[in-house]
Design an enzyme around this catalytic site. Structure first.
Site, PDB file in Angstrom:
ATOM      1  N   CYS A  25       8.118   1.468  -7.771  1.00 39.24           N
ATOM      2  CA  CYS A  25       8.720   0.360  -7.481  1.00 39.24           C
ATOM      3  C   CYS A  25       9.299  -0.267  -9.004  1.00 39.24           C
ATOM      4  O   CYS A  25      10.423   0.135  -9.345  1.00 39.24           O
ATOM      5  CB  CYS A  25       7.857  -0.602  -6.661  1.00 39.24           C
ATOM      6  SG  CYS A  25       8.588  -1.986  -5.853  1.00 39.24           S
ATOM      7  N   GLU A  70       0.440   4.024  -3.396  1.00 44.78           N
ATOM      8  CA  GLU A  70      -1.040   3.416  -3.931  1.00 44.78           C
ATOM      9  C   GLU A  70      -1.579   2.473  -3.085  1.00 44.78           C
ATOM     10  O   GLU A  70      -2.937   2.290  -3.151  1.00 44.78           O
ATOM     11  CB  GLU A  70      -0.955   3.033  -5.405  1.00 44.78           C
ATOM     12  CG  GLU A  70       0.050   1.435  -5.551  1.00 44.78           C
ATOM     13  CD  GLU A  70       1.405   1.686  -5.502  1.00 44.78           C
ATOM     14  OE1 GLU A  70       1.809   2.561  -5.002  1.00 44.78           O
ATOM     15  OE2 GLU A  70       1.640   0.268  -5.871  1.00 44.78           O
ATOM     16  N   HIS A  83       5.282   2.321  -1.995  1.00 44.06           N
ATOM     17  CA  HIS A  83       3.826   2.349  -2.682  1.00 44.06           C
ATOM     18  C   HIS A  83       2.843   3.394  -2.094  1.00 44.06           C
ATOM     19  O   HIS A  83       2.054   2.689  -1.440  1.00 44.06           O
ATOM     20  CB  HIS A  83       3.589   0.732  -2.486  1.00 44.06           C
ATOM     21  CG  HIS A  83       4.257  -0.085  -3.427  1.00 44.06           C
ATOM     22  ND1 HIS A  83       4.260  -0.292  -4.485  1.00 44.06           N
ATOM     23  CD2 HIS A  83       5.367  -0.812  -2.882  1.00 44.06           C
ATOM     24  CE1 HIS A  83       4.985  -1.114  -4.921  1.00 44.06           C
ATOM     25  NE2 HIS A  83       5.706  -1.742  -4.086  1.00 44.06           N
TER      26      HIS A  83
END
Ligand SMILES: Nc1ncnc2c1ncn2[C@@H]1O[C@H](COP(=O)(O)OP(=O)(O)O)[C@@H](O)[C@H]1O
Ligand SMILES: [Mg+2]
Lengths: 734, 80, 233, 80
Positions: free
Chosen positions: C86, C208, C206
Site C-alpha cells: 500500500c 497482512e 493488504h
C-alpha cells in the site's frame, strides 16, 4: 477588534443573556475586558456549560462495579478485565457539517479521538451516527458526500479503523444534519490520565499544531440556531490535519508511558479557554498563561483570538518540572510544537498576559460554579394512540422490495467501503457482519463489541420511548453477538431547549435512557448534548429535527472466538426469540409502504428485553447459536433478508401464524426479539421454555433463496440488487 | 477557448499540505523556504464566443464546483 | 532471519505487519525509524501501509526522501528483500525502486473492501507460497492505488514476468474495464509488481490483514510463509 | 522571492481527477467543456539573490520533491 467597547450589546452578540451579563459584572466587580467577556461567553455557552441539560443529566445511572470513570472526564472508562480498560465517548459536529461537510465531519472525528487519547488510551475503533435530510432534498447529496469523505479522510489517515455506525434520512434534517462520532480506546487501568491540574508552580505546556484564527466563537455558534444571518456570522472554518493528529497520538502515548504528565486536556470547543479553565478549576488551583509563548500560525493575533481559537490538533498539559525537557524531546522527535505557556498558581484565578498586559484575570470558582443552570419549562407532550393495524396495500413481497430499497434500510456499503475498517489488524467483524462491530483486544483473546443506535421517528412520537428504545436496541445489538454489554455513551441531539415542547422531548428522552440503563444494568459513562438543531424557514418559523438521543454501547468478550455474526449459515434451524404482537405504529412499513408517520412506537418492556437478551447471550456463550440478528427497522422479514444477503445462503420459512395480519407479523417492529440459527433447536426450545422466554420455529437455513411460500422466492442476488441500489442512485452514477 | 481556474485556500485557513511540504523541503536542504501554500489549477476548454463569455463560464464553474467557497477563493484566467 | 519494519511519521499499518510477520516466522520484527540511515544486518525490510507524511503532496513522495530510504536503496542493490504494501508500494515507486506510479483511484473515492488477487507466477519469494494462477482474497484500503506506467514499461514488466499479482474476481477472471473487479482502474489490472531481481515487491492490497483465523481468515498468510521459506526460515 | 511551481500530469497519462471533474461539470450543465486537466501549484517564498537563482531553486525543488517525473512535468514561475 480590541477597540470594541464592552457593553451589554457586545455581550448579547457573544450569546450572553442580559442576566448572564449582569452576573459577569457582579463577579468581576467591573466591566470585563474583551478577552474576559469572550471567556465568560464561551464557558457559559450551552456547549460548555450544559446549562439547559445539566439538571436532567444528573438523573442518569452512571455507576456499576465495572465503571472506573463515569461522566465528568474527557471520556468514560470501563473495566474489561486483565487490567485493561475501554475508554469511549461520542461527540457531535452537527452545525459545522452543514456549513462545510468535509471539514465539519473530519474535525468531528479529530475531536472525539482527542477526548479518548487524552486519557491515555490508544484509539482502536471509530463509529459514526449520521442523519441526513430527505434523499430528494437539494442539499442532501452534497452533505452526504462531504461528511462521508470527511470521516474517511480523517479516520483512514490517523489509522483508526471505522467499524460501525448508522444512517437515517429524514426531511427534518434537511438544513441540519447530525454528525455524531464515537471513539473507543484501550488503556491500562493503572495508566489513566485525568485533567485535574495539581502542583503550584508546575509548567503548563502546549503541544500540537499552531494557533490560528480558526472557528472563533465556534462554541457559542454551535449553540445558536441557524438562520439567514448565520452565514455572515460564520467563524473561519476549522480545517482538520489528520497527519498532525496521528503524530499527536503517538507523541502523547509515548509521553504517557513516562511519569511526566500530571494532567492533560485536549483543546476542543473554546480551545485554550476551556482547557485551561477546566484543568485549573477541577484541580482547585490557579493558572497563569503567557500568550506570547503560544505557537502562532498567523500574524498579530490578539489575546481574545488566541483564547477563543478552535484550531485543531492541540493539547494542554501540566508536566512535572523535572521531566519537561524529556517531554520536549519526545515532541521534537514527532516534529510537533511544544511550548511552556504558563504555570499553576495558588491564586484560584486564571490570569492571561500578552505583550506585557494583563488581558484577563478572572476568579475560577465563580466562572465555573456560577455558570447558569436552567430548569427550563416543559409543555406536556401528547403521545399518539396505538395504531389499529392498517390494510396491506401491496402484499408481502412488494413491501419487502420497497423496504430493502428504502433510505433507512438500504445497504450502507457505499459508505463503509470508504472507511478503512481493517487497519490495526484486530477487526473481527467489519460493518455488515454482525449487529455490533467486533474488535479484538490486541495481545489478548478478549474482544470488544460496539455499536451506535437511535430511532428518531419513535422519539418524535413518544420521546420517552425514543430514549428507552435506543438504549434497548444498543444493548440488544451487543447481546446478539454474544458480548456482555458494559456501558453506554450518549449524544443527545435536540432542537431549542427554549421551546417548552422541545424541552419536554429532552426531559422525557433522558428519563427513558435512565430507566432503560437502570433496568439493563447499563450505565452512562460519557456523553454529549447538542441543542438548537433547528432550521429557520423563510417564514421565520423554526423547524426542529426529529429528536435523536443517540446511544453508543460497548460490550466485552472474554474470548472473542465465541462471538458470532448475523450471516445465514448453510444449515440450521431458524428460531424467533421474543413475543410478536405485530406493532406497525411508526414502523418503516407504515412510512415507506403507506406513506404514513403515525401511531405509537413499539412498546419497550425492560423486563422482557432483559430476560430474552440474557437468555440469547447465554446460548451464544455456550456455543449453541451459529448466527443471530436482532429485529429492528423493518421487522422480521427484513432481518431475515439481511441474513441471507450477508452470506448468500438462503432459508425456507414457515407461514405466518394464524390470528395476526400477515404483514404485521413480517414487518412489525416489536422490540426484544432476535432471530437465531441453531443446530440444537430442541435443546434451545426446552431451555427457553424453562426460562420463560417465548420462542417460535421459523424454518430452516439452506438453499439459495429467501423462500416464504411457494410464490415468494428471492435469491440473495435479487435481494442485494434491491438493497444496494439506493446509495449509488442517490449519489449519481460515478 | 482555454480557461484556467486557480483555486487557493483563503487567507488564514490552515494548509496542512503546505505545512508538511515546507517542512520536507527544509529537511531536504532548501533552507530559505517559507510560507508554502498548495493550490490547484483546473485547465479546460470551453465553448465560448468571446473572452468575456469564457471568463464568465470559468467563474460559474468555479462557483458551482471547482472551488469550495467556504474555505477557498478562486481566480479565472482566459488564455487566448 | 532478521526482518525490519520501517515507520515513517504517519505510517499506520506497522502493527498489522508485526502481527503477520510474527505469525509467519515466530520472530518479532525490528522497528526502524525513518531517520535511521542504516538497515544493516537485516534480511528483509518491510515498508508498511499508512499515510506517511499525511500523503500530502503525493502518496509516498516525502517518505521516499527520508534518510532511511538511502539505506533501503543500497540494501536492495545488494540483493536484499524489500516488501512494500500500500503506502509502502507508493514509497517504492516514488523512490524508483519499482517502476510506475500510483494515481488516484479511477472512481475518485477511497476503496476499503475485499478484492481478489491472482498470482501471476511463483518464481519470487513473494509469490512462492502459492501456485501460479491461485486466487486469494485481500482487503484493500487506499485512495491512490491506480497503477500506471508507460506502455513499454508495462510490456516489459509482463514480458519479464514481473507482474506479481493482478486484480480478478473470485473465479479468477481478470477484466481491466470492469470496475467491480479492477476497482481502482489500474493499468492491465496490475496490483503488485517485482523488481528486476525479483527481490523487491510492492502491492496495494493488504495480505497482512488476513493472516489470522480469529481475525477474518488466513488468505494472506502464504505471502509471508513464502518469504520465510525463500530465506530459509 | 515568490516562486510558483506548476506540476501537471504528462501528456498521455490519464488524469482520473480531471476526468471526474469534466464529467461532473457536464452533469451540472456546462456542455462545451472538454479536456479538463488538474494541476498542482506550489507557491513559496525562497531566499534568492535574483530571479535566475530563484528559478533554479524552484526547478531543483521540483526535481527533488514537488514533481514525480515518472508521470509529471513541471514549470517554474518567479513572480517579482
Ligand atoms: N448526555 C450526557 N450524558 C452523560 N454525560 C455527559 C452527557 N453530555 C456530556 N456528558 C459528560 O460531560 C462531560 C463534558 O462533556 P463535553 O463538554 O462534551 O466534553 P468535551 O469538553 O471533551 O467536549 C464529559 O465527561 C461528558 O462525558
Ligand atoms: Mg474533552
Amino acid at each position: 477588534m480590541t477597540t470594541a467597547a464592552v457593553d451589554i450589546d457586545l455581550a448579547r452578540s457573544f450569546g450572553l443573556k442580559d442576566d448572564e451579563y449582569e452576573k459577569v459584572l457582579s463577579i468581576m466587580g467591573r466591566t470585563p475586558s474583551l478577552t474576559e467577556l469572550g471567556i465568560f461567553s464561551v464557558m457559559w455557552s450551552e456547549h460548555c456549560s450544559y446549562k439547559s441539560s445539566r439538571l436532567h443529566l444528573k438523573t442518569l445511572p452512571t455507576k456499576a462495579p465495572w465503571v472506573i470513570h463515569g461522566p465528568g472526564e474527557n471520556a468514560g472508562v470501563v473495566d474489561i478485565g486483565e487490567g485493561l480498560a475501554a475508554v469511549f465517548k461520542m461527540e457531535s459536529h452537527n452545525h459545522p457539517s452543514f456549513i462545510e461537510p468535509y471539514q465539519g465531519a473530519a474535525t468531528g472525528v479529530g475531536g472525539i479521538l482527542r477526548d479518548v487519547f487524552t486519557m491515555g488510551a490508544r484509539p482502536i475503533a471509530n463509529l459514526n451516527a449520521l442523519r441526513f435530510g430527505a434523499p430528494d432534498n437539494a442539499d442532501t447529496k452534497r452533505v452526504v458526500d462531504g461528511v462521508v469523505r470527511g470521516i474517511g479522510g480523517y479516520g483512514n489517515c490517523v489509522g483508526v479503523p471505522t467499524v460501525g455506525g448508522e444512517v437515517n434520512f429524514h426531511r427534518s434534517y434537511n438544513g441540519n444534519p447530525l454528525v455524531n462520532a464515537m471513539t473507543v480506546g484501550l488503556a491500562q487501568q493503572d495508566r489513566i490520565f485525568l485533567s485535574a491540574a495539581a502542583g503550584v508552580g508546575n509548567p503548563v505546556v502546549y503541544v500540537g499544531s499552531k494557533t490560528g484564527r480558526d472557528g472563533i466563537h465556534g462554541a457559542t455558534m454551535s449553540s445558536a440556531e441557524f438562520d439567514a444571518e448565520s452565514s455572515s456570522k460564520r467563524p473561519t472554518v476549522q480545517v482538520g490535519d489528520p497527519f498532525t493528529e496521528k503524530l499527536l497520538i503517538e507523541a502523547c502515548l509515548e509521553l504517557m508511558a513516562t511519569d511526566a504528565v500530571v494532567a492533560i486536556q485536549d483543546m476542543g470547543a473554546a480551545g485554550l479557554t476551556s482547557s485551561a479553565v477546566e484543568m485549573a478549576s477541577k484541580g482547585g488551583i490557579g493558572i497563569d498563561l503567557e500568550l506570547d509563548h503560544v505557537p502562532q500560525r498567523e500574524a498579530n493575533m490578539q489575546a481574545y483570538e488566541m483564547m477563543l481559537s478552535e484550531s485543531q490538533e492541540r493539547m494542554l498539559m501540566v508536566l512535572r518540572p523535572d521531566r519537561t525537557e524529556a517531554a520536549r524531546k519526545i515532541f521534537e522527535k514527532w516534529e510537533l510544537d511544544f511550548a511552556i505557556v504558563g504555570h499553576l498558581t495558588d491564586s484560584g484565578r486564571i490570569t492571561v498576559r500578552h505583550k506585557g498586559q494583563v488581558e484577563a484575570d478572572i476568579p475560577l470558582g465563580p466562572l465555573a460554579d456560577e455558570a447558569p443552570i436552567y430548569d427550563r419549562p416543559t409543555e406536556p407532550y401528547d403521545v399518539p394512540a396505538p395504531l389499529t393495524t392498517p390494510a396491506d396495500p401491496v402484499g408481502i413481497e412488494g413491501a419487502l422490495r420497497t423496504l430493502l430499497a428504502s433510505s433507512d434500510i438500504a445497504s450502507r456499503a457505499w459508505i463503509w467501503n470508504q472507511y478503512d475498517s481493517t487497519v490495526g489488524g484486530q477487526t473481527v467483524q467489519r460493518p455488515g457482519g454482525a449487529d455490533s462491530a467486533i474488535v479484538r483486544v490486541e495481545g489478548t483473546k478478549r474482544g470488544l463489541a460496539m455499536t451506535t443506535d437511535c430511532t428518531p421517528r419513535y422519539g418524535q412520537a413518544d420521546p420517552y420511548v425514543g430514549g428507552a428504545q435506543a438504549v434497548a436496541e444498543v444493548w440488544r445489538n451487543l447481546t446478539a453477538t454474544g458480548a456482555k454489554p458494559l456501558a453506554m455513551t450518549d449524544n443527545l441531539n435536540f432542537g431549542s431547549p427554549e421551546n417548552p415542547r422541545i424541552m419536554a422531548q429532552f426531559v422525557q428522552a433522558v428519563k427513558g435512557i435512565g430507566d432503560a440503563g437502570r433496568a439493563l444494568d447499563f450505565p452512562v459513562v460519557s456523553g454529549n448534548v447538542s441543542l438548537y438543531n433547528e432550521t429557520r424557514g423563510e417564514d421565520g418559523q423554526a423547524t426542529a429535527i426529529q429528536p435523536a438521543p443517540v446511544i453508543g454501547g460497548v460490550g466485552v468478550f472474554e474470548d472473542v472466538a465465541q462471538s458470532i455474526g448475523l450471516a445465514m449459515p448453510e444449515e440450521g434451524e431458524l428460531l424467533l426469540v421474543g413475543e410478536t404482537r405485530g406493532e406497525l405504529g411508526q414502523s418503516l412499513w407504515l412510512r415507506e409502504v403507506c406513506g404514513r408517520e403515525e401511531g405509537a412506537p413499539p412498546r419497550v418492556d425492560f423486563a422482557e428485553e432483559r430476560r430474552n437478551g440474557d437468555f440469547v447471550r447465554g446460548q451464544i456463550q455456550q456455543g449453541a447459536v451459529d448466527a443471530c440478528h436482532d429485529l429492528a427497522d423493518g421487522g422480521l422479514l427484513v432481518a431475515l433478508a439481511e441474513m441471507v444477503m450477508a452470506s448468500g445462503n438462503g432459508c425456507k420459512l414457515q407461514t405466518a401464524p394464524h390470528g395476526m395480519a400477515e404483514h404485521a407479523y413480517w414487518f412489525g417492529e416489536d422490540q426484544a426479539r432476535y432471530v437465531v440459527v441453531t443446530r440444537q433447536a430442541d435443546a434451545f426450545m426446552a431451555q427457553a421454555d424453562a426460562a420463560g422466554v417465548p420462542v417460535r420455529r421459523l424454518g430452516h437455513a439452506g438453499g439459495e433463496t429467501l423462500q416464504l411460500a411457494d410464490d415468494i422466492s428471492l435469491t440473495a442476488q435479487q435481494l442485494r440488487d434491491l438493497h444496494e441500489s439506493f446509495f449509488p442512485h442517490l449519489m449519481g452514477a460515478e | 477557448m482555454k480557461v484556467r481556474v486557480f483555486v487557493y485556500l483563503k487567507e488564514g485557513v490552515l494548509d496542512p499540505q503546505g505545512k508538511a511540504v515546507g517542512h520536507a523541503l527544509q529537511t531536504l536542504g532548501f533552507k530559505g523556504v517559507e510560507d508554502v501554500r498548495i493550490s490547484r489549477v483546473v485547465e479546460l476548454d470551453v465553448d465560448a464566443v468571446d473572452k468575456a463569455a469564457a471568463q464568465k463560464q470559468g467563474e460559474d464553474m468555479a462557483r458551482a464546483l471547482l472551488a469550495n467557497e467556504v474555505i477557498e477563493d478562486f481566480r479565472v484566467e482566459v488564455c487566448a | 532471519m532478521k526482518t525490519g519494519i520501517v515507520v515513517f511519521p504517519g505510517t499506520n499499518r506497522e502493527r498489522d505487519m508485526v502481527q503477520a510477520l510474527t505469525l509467519a516466522s515466530g520472530q518479532a520484527p525490528q522497528m526502524l525509524w525513518h531517520q535511521q540511515d542504516s538497515v544493516d544486518g537485516l534480511d528483509l525490510v518491510v515498508l508498511p501501509g499508512g499515510f506517511s507524511f499525511g500523503d500530502y503532496l503525493r502518496s509516498g513522495a516525502m517518505a521516499a526522501h527520508s534518510p532511511i530510504m538511502n539505506a533501503v536503496r543500497a540494501f536492495a542493490q545488494k540483493g536484499g528483500y524489500v516488501l512494500g504494501v500500500c503506502n509502502g508500494f507508493q514509497i517504492l515507486t516514488e523512490s524508483q525502486l519499482l517502476p510506475g506510479a500510483l494515481l488516484r483511484n479511477a472512481g475518485m473515492r477511497f476503496l476499503s473492501q475485499d478484492c481478489h488477487l491472482k498470482v501471476e507466477g511463483r518464481d519470487s519469494a513473494f509469490t512462492a507460497g502459492w501456485q501460479t494462477g491461485d486466487v486469494f482474497r485481500a482487503p484493500m484500503a487506499h485512495g491512490d492505488g491506480n497503477y500506471t506506467a508507460a506502455p513499454d514499461v508495462l510490456d516489459r514488466l509482463e514480458g519479464e514476468g514481473r507482474v506479481a499479482f493482478r486484480y480478478c474476481n473470485a473465479d479468477g477472471v481478470v477484466s481491466d474495464d470492469d470496475t467491480r473487479i479492477n476497482m481502482n482502474g489500474s493499468a492491465r489490472s496490475i496490483a503488485g509488481v517485482l523488481s528486476e531481481n525479483r527481490r523487491v515487491c510492492g502491492l496495494m492490497p493488504h495480505p497482512e490483514n488476513l493472516t489470522d483465523e480469529a481475525v477474518g481468515g488466513t488468505d494472506g498468510l502464504p505471502l509471508f510463509k513464502g518469504i520465510m521459506e525463500a530465506m530459509g526460515v
